[in-house]
Design a protein around this motif. Structure first.
Motif, PDB file in Angstrom:
ATOM      1  N   TYR A 153      41.345  39.268  50.724  1.00  0.00           N
ATOM      2  CA  TYR A 153      42.015  39.064  49.440  1.00  0.00           C
ATOM      3  C   TYR A 153      41.529  40.045  48.382  1.00  0.00           C
ATOM      4  N   TRP A 154      40.237  40.076  48.113  1.00  0.00           N
ATOM      5  CA  TRP A 154      39.736  40.855  46.985  1.00  0.00           C
ATOM      6  C   TRP A 154      39.638  42.350  47.277  1.00  0.00           C
ATOM      7  N   GLN A 155      39.328  42.686  48.510  1.00  0.00           N
ATOM      8  CA  GLN A 155      39.178  44.112  48.831  1.00  0.00           C
ATOM      9  C   GLN A 155      40.466  44.705  49.401  1.00  0.00           C
ATOM     10  N   ASP A 156      40.939  44.159  50.518  1.00  0.00           N
ATOM     11  CA  ASP A 156      42.098  44.752  51.186  1.00  0.00           C
ATOM     12  C   ASP A 156      43.378  44.615  50.351  1.00  0.00           C
ATOM     13  N   LEU A 157      43.546  43.453  49.728  1.00  0.00           N
ATOM     14  CA  LEU A 157      44.768  43.233  48.951  1.00  0.00           C
ATOM     15  C   LEU A 157      44.633  43.754  47.519  1.00  0.00           C
ATOM     16  N   CYS A 158      43.727  43.118  46.754  1.00  0.00           N
ATOM     17  CA  CYS A 158      43.653  43.437  45.320  1.00  0.00           C
ATOM     18  C   CYS A 158      43.194  44.872  45.055  1.00  0.00           C
ATOM     19  N   ARG A 159      42.095  45.279  45.671  1.00  0.00           N
ATOM     20  CA  ARG A 159      41.560  46.612  45.367  1.00  0.00           C
ATOM     21  C   ARG A 159      42.342  47.718  46.046  1.00  0.00           C
ATOM     22  N   ASP A 160      42.574  47.578  47.358  1.00  0.00           N
ATOM     23  CA  ASP A 160      43.136  48.701  48.119  1.00  0.00           C
ATOM     24  C   ASP A 160      44.665  48.746  48.117  1.00  0.00           C
ATOM     25  N   THR A 161      45.331  47.595  47.971  1.00  0.00           N
ATOM     26  CA  THR A 161      46.801  47.577  48.035  1.00  0.00           C
ATOM     27  C   THR A 161      47.438  47.491  46.649  1.00  0.00           C
ATOM     28  N   LEU A 162      46.971  46.555  45.830  1.00  0.00           N
ATOM     29  CA  LEU A 162      47.573  46.346  44.518  1.00  0.00           C
ATOM     30  C   LEU A 162      46.950  47.216  43.427  1.00  0.00           C
ATOM     31  N   GLY A 163      45.684  47.548  43.609  1.00  0.00           N
ATOM     32  CA  GLY A 163      44.979  48.312  42.590  1.00  0.00           C
ATOM     33  C   GLY A 163      44.659  47.490  41.356  1.00  0.00           C
ATOM     34  N   ARG A 164      44.610  46.184  41.506  1.00  0.00           N
ATOM     35  CA  ARG A 164      44.307  45.287  40.392  1.00  0.00           C
ATOM     36  C   ARG A 164      43.890  43.937  40.956  1.00  0.00           C
ATOM     37  N   ASP A 165      43.235  43.144  40.152  1.00  0.00           N
ATOM     38  CA  ASP A 165      42.859  41.797  40.553  1.00  0.00           C
ATOM     39  C   ASP A 165      43.952  40.817  40.150  1.00  0.00           C
ATOM     40  N   ILE A 166      44.284  39.926  41.041  1.00  0.00           N
ATOM     41  CA  ILE A 166      45.228  38.852  40.748  1.00  0.00           C
ATOM     42  C   ILE A 166      44.450  37.544  40.802  1.00  0.00           C
ATOM     43  N   HIS A 167      44.312  36.901  39.661  1.00  0.00           N
ATOM     44  CA  HIS A 167      43.527  35.674  39.585  1.00  0.00           C
ATOM     45  C   HIS A 167      44.417  34.448  39.709  1.00  0.00           C
ATOM     46  N   HIS A 168      43.888  33.445  40.380  1.00  0.00           N
ATOM     47  CA  HIS A 168      44.587  32.181  40.586  1.00  0.00           C
ATOM     48  C   HIS A 168      44.097  31.212  39.522  1.00  0.00           C
ATOM     49  N   ASN A 169      44.994  30.783  38.639  1.00  0.00           N
ATOM     50  CA  ASN A 169      44.607  29.941  37.511  1.00  0.00           C
ATOM     51  C   ASN A 169      45.284  28.577  37.557  1.00  0.00           C
TER      52      ASN A 169
END
Length: 209
Positions: free
Chosen positions: A77-93
């Motif tokens: 989630y945090w590395q493969d998706l947010c950092r490497d794919t999206l280029g941003r953090d997506i937070h679950h609120n």
């Protein structure tokens, strides 16, 4: 288009194993593999809407279920998706449990559905976006066996009247069991018109459409 393509190709891979995530989804929610794969596709589309709008979006409960599980695969989630794919953090609120938050979530959910139509030029699949409870989907797997069982039990009676009475009796039992199962699966996960009581927020933005 670049981000859409990147998300289309994104998979949850743990040590090269791309089946574990789907196995966990099916095990946790009683989903069939095909449904789990469709839910994952719609989850990725939901993430795209977050990035494309830069605004808070509200998922359906099925998509939220996929999101919750993916968050437990922390590296994916945090590395493969947010950092490497999206280029941003997506937070679950999670949302506050009050009337104002419920109204806001419903409005945001309807806006999310509108954005989906706008960006993908099609209506959101109802079986993914409008299901109020992800666990309730698996109840369908029980209905046919229950009905068949009632028929077989009734058929064991020698007289026609007894068969009818037994079928009615077991039909009532099946209905009660169904209602109990539905209640049990829906506790803590009841929906508000399909929307989840969770939303999203973007961290530092990078990447493109």
């Amino acid at each position: 288009m670049e981000l859409k393509h990147a998300l289309d190709n994104f998979v949850v891979s743990i040590g090269g194993d791309e089946t574990l995530f789907f196995d966990k989804l099916c095990q946790e929610y009683g989903w069939r593999r095909r449904f789990a794969e469709q839910a994952f596709t719609e989850y990725k589309r939901f993430l795209y809407l977050i990035c494309a709008s830069g605004e808070r979006q509200v998922p359906s409960k099925v998509i939220d279920a996929v999101w919750h599980l993916h968050l437990t695969f922390t590296q994916s989630y945090w590395q493969d998706l947010c950092r490497d794919t999206l280029g941003r953090d997506i937070h679950h609120n999670p949302s506050s449990q009050n009337a104002y938050a419920a109204k806001r979530d419903q409005q945001n959910f309807e806006r999310t559905l509108d954005l989906y139509q706008e960006h993908f030029q099609q209506a959101p699949p109802a079986n993914i976006w409008l299901k109020s409870n992800p666990r309730a989907i698996q109840l369908r797997n029980y209905i046919v066996p229950f009905v068949v069982s009632a028929g077989l039990l009734a058929a064991c009676s020698e007289q026609t009247k007894d068969k009818i009475d037994n079928f009615i009796f077991w039909g009532v039992i099946i209905f009660i069991v169904y209602k109990v199962l539905r209640w049990a699966f829906s506790r803590g996960r009841s929906g508000r018109c399909g929307g989840s009581s969770c939303g999203s927020s973007c961290g530092s933005c990078g990447g493109g459409d």
